[in-house]
Design an enzyme around this catalytic site. Structure first.
Site, PDB file in Angstrom:
ATOM      1  CG  ASP A 191      -2.267   0.676   0.897  1.00 19.90           C
ATOM      2  OD1 ASP A 191      -2.272   1.910   1.074  1.00 19.90           O
ATOM      3  OD2 ASP A 191      -3.264   0.046   0.473  1.00 19.90           O
ATOM      4  CG  ASP A 192       0.838   6.032   0.800  1.00 18.95           C
ATOM      5  OD1 ASP A 192       1.875   6.165   0.127  1.00 18.95           O
ATOM      6  OD2 ASP A 192       0.085   6.980   1.095  1.00 18.95           O
ATOM      7  CE  LYS A 248      -6.021   0.893  -1.593  1.00 17.21           C
ATOM      8  NZ  LYS A 248      -5.939   0.412  -0.200  1.00 17.21           N
ATOM      9  CG  ASP A 281      -6.019   6.449  -1.695  1.00 20.81           C
ATOM     10  OD1 ASP A 281      -7.157   6.932  -1.693  1.00 20.81           O
ATOM     11  OD2 ASP A 281      -5.434   6.072  -0.658  1.00 20.81           O
ATOM     12  NE  ARG A 293     -12.294   1.357   0.481  1.00 25.32           N
ATOM     13  CZ  ARG A 293     -11.284   2.028   1.000  1.00 25.32           C
ATOM     14  NH1 ARG A 293     -10.046   1.660   0.790  1.00 25.32           N
ATOM     15  NH2 ARG A 293     -11.507   3.079   1.757  1.00 25.32           N
ATOM     16  CG  ASP A 339      -9.131   4.243   4.510  1.00 28.36           C
ATOM     17  OD1 ASP A 339      -9.597   4.256   3.349  1.00 28.36           O
ATOM     18  OD2 ASP A 339      -7.984   4.632   4.793  1.00 28.36           O
TER      19      ASP A 339
END
Ligand SMILES: *[C@@H]1O[C@H](CO)[C@@H](O)[C@H](O)[C@H]1NC(C)=O
Ligand SMILES: *[C@@H]1O[C@H](CO)[C@@H](O)[C@H](O)[C@H]1NC(C)=O
Ligand SMILES: *[C@@H]1O[C@H](CO)[C@@H](O)[C@H](O)[C@H]1NC(C)=O
Ligand SMILES: *[C@@H]1O[C@H](CO)[C@@H](O)[C@H](O)[C@H]1NC(C)=O
Ligand SMILES: *[C@@H]1O[C@H](CO)[C@@H](O)[C@H](O)[C@H]1NC(C)=O
Ligand SMILES: *[C@@H]1O[C@H](CO)[C@@H](O)[C@H](O)[C@H]1NC(C)=O
Ligand SMILES: *[C@@H]1O[C@H](CO)[C@@H](O)[C@H](O)[C@H]1NC(C)=O
Length: 419
Positions: free
Chosen positions: A81-82, A157, A159, A212, A216
């Protein structure tokens, strides 16, 4: 031309390939693991080398997924992820991983993960920066898509942090979907595009393999209840938009983290299965407790999530402490989840196949999927009673006596039209 081919394939009974989105991926909800909920942006590899965001973390988790039953159960994407990036792009404008935490480079890590028979995913943001202030993709869509393909990445992914407004962001997601296609490598596109008011999910599903839709997840039962409610409240729209090629993403499965009881972990897994969400575990699989592991590897629940029809389940009943969700499956079968929000004691709930809306006039064989036990045959009006614990679920599958012809994939023709 596209509809002509679709019609032709339909005549031949080849529905699955027609239903695929632009890149042919995510014919069933993607399954995998992502570091974010459990490991966040832990950068301190000197003090916490086992748990910081580094090549070691992903290599170790991939090894566990490949060797301890997860891969066999269908989990295949290992995702960063990040916080994987260096804070600066290189001289050619390309992204690079943090050199201290990823000294071998991403191509090397990808090769290793592929050698285990798994796929590798990474994270970006459709804005100036990622949420943790690493370089965003804005102005670099083509070069980043190309770089990901060169590294052998299998999932991106995307965001929405530091985006430049709703319209610009939508254009960016569409361009990125096209850039991934142009890269020549099939790369699953996992979007968070829907983080805006009144998104057009039909459009999103045309460009993304998963979407999504809501805030979160946290290590919190309360947050899970909010997420589940949001999906129930938006189920009519999402039911139409999702299906083979593009699925809901209700965010991570947190079984084995810190906040949920075993009862609650079962409930999250069952409810996300009914939402027909992609399922990405975000826990430390190296030390996962046996109860959590049994939940996320339950083959009968996973089969309901992975059902080839790809339909989203729907909440068909709700009162102050009790809900029923149903989901249509291949072969005229159905799943149902009885979910209790009661805070006092287990309750005895009764229903019938007819009340659940299961239409077969001769009835269904019913099986309890967590107990792994057949409950018998139920004619349409025969009473089925289940005891549902506080925060708990009972999950059943109902299979009709009448066998359907091989090759019948149910009435999912809308996807054929859509794509
Ligand atoms: C790109 O899109 C075309 C047309 O939808 C599709 O046939 C092809 O498989 C896609 N390629 C990749 C790499 O996604
Ligand atoms: C790539 O990874 C392997 C272990 O998987 C390691 O032995 C090798 O030295 C690495 N190569 C580079 C260039 O870092
Ligand atoms: C999307 O691509 C089009 C065509 O190349 C380009 O004109 C536009 O600026 C791009 N928009 C974004 C946000 O990348
Ligand atoms: C949503 O997107 C679809 C597909 O791109 C389009 O056909 C439809 O008109 C859009 N709906 C609205 C309300 O904009
Ligand atoms: C879903 O699709 C059906 C069939 O096309 C349509 O009748 C219905 O209005 C749609 N529902 C929503 C909420 O868009
Ligand atoms: C639950 O209620 C049904 C219907 O009243 C009854 O037949 C059944 O025995 C009850 N089950 C339990 C375990 O109390
Ligand atoms: C799908 O649509 C075609 C053409 O409209 C129709 O003939 C067929 O019966 C439909 N299939 C299902 C499973 O509903």
């Amino acid at each position: 031309m596209k509809s002509l081919i679709a019609a032709l394939l339909l005549l031949l009974g080849v529905t699955a390939s027609v239903e695929a989105s632009h890149n042919g991926l995510a014919l069933t909800p993607p399954l995998g693991w992502n570091s974010w909920e459990r490991f966040r942006c832990n950068l301190d590899c000197d003090v916490d080398p086992e748990n910081c965001v580094s090549e070691r973390l992903y290599a170790e988790m991939a090894k566990v997924i490949a060797t301890e039953g997860y891969k066999e159960a269908g989990y295949e994407y290992v995702c960063m992820d990040d916080c994987w990036m260096s804070t600066a792009r290189d001289a050619q404008g390309r992204l690079q991983p943090d050199p201290k935490r990823f000294p071998s480079g991403l191509k090397n890590l990808t090769d290793y993960i592929h050698s285990l028979g798994l796929k590798f995913g990474l994270y970006q943001s459709m804005g100036l920066y990622t949420c943790q202030k690493y370089p965003g993709i804005w102005g670099h869509i083509d070069i980043d898509a190309q770089t990901y393909a060169e590294w052998g990445i299998d999932l991106v992914k995307m965001d929405t942090c530091y985006n430049l407004g709703k319209e610009q962001m939508a254009e960016g997601y569409i361009n990125m979907s096209k850039a991934l296609n142009s890269s020549g490598r099939p790369i699953l596109f996992s979007c968070e595009w829907a983080h805006e008011s009144a998104p057009n999910f039909t459009q999103i599903a045309e460009y993304c393999n998963s979407f999504r839709d809501y805030a979160d997840i946290q290590d919190s039962w309360v947050q899970i209840l909010k997420i589940v409610d949001w999906f129930a409240e938006n189920q009519a729209v999402l039911y139409n938009a999702s299906g083979p090629g593009g699925y809901n993403d209700a965010d991570f499965i947190i079984a084995g983290d810190f906040s949920l009881s075993t009862t609650q972990a079962k409930s999250q897994f069952a409810l996300y299965t009914m939402i027909t969400s992609q399922l990405f575990l975000s826990s430390d699989l190296r030390t996962l407790d046996p109860e959590a592991k049994a939940i996320v590897l339950n083959p009968e629940i996973l089969a309901v999530n992975q059902d080839k029809l790809g339909k989203m389940g729907q909440r068909i009943y709700k009162d102050s402490s009790f809900e029923i969700w149903t989901k249509e499956l291949v072969g005229n079968s159905y799943a149902a989840v009885f979910f209790s929000r009661a805070i006092d004691m287990p309750h005895n709930r009764t229903t019938t196949m007819k009340a659940l809306g299961f239409p077969d006039a001769s009835g269904y064989s019913v099986r309890d999927l967590f107990a792994r036990k057949d409950l018998g045959f139920f004619e349409p009006e025969k009473i089925l009673s289940v005891i549902v614990d506080p925060s708990g679920v009972v999950v059943i599958k109902a299979t009709p006596k009448t066998k359907v012809k091989k090759g019948f994939h149910g009435n999912n023709n809308k996807s054929v039209i859509k794509h």
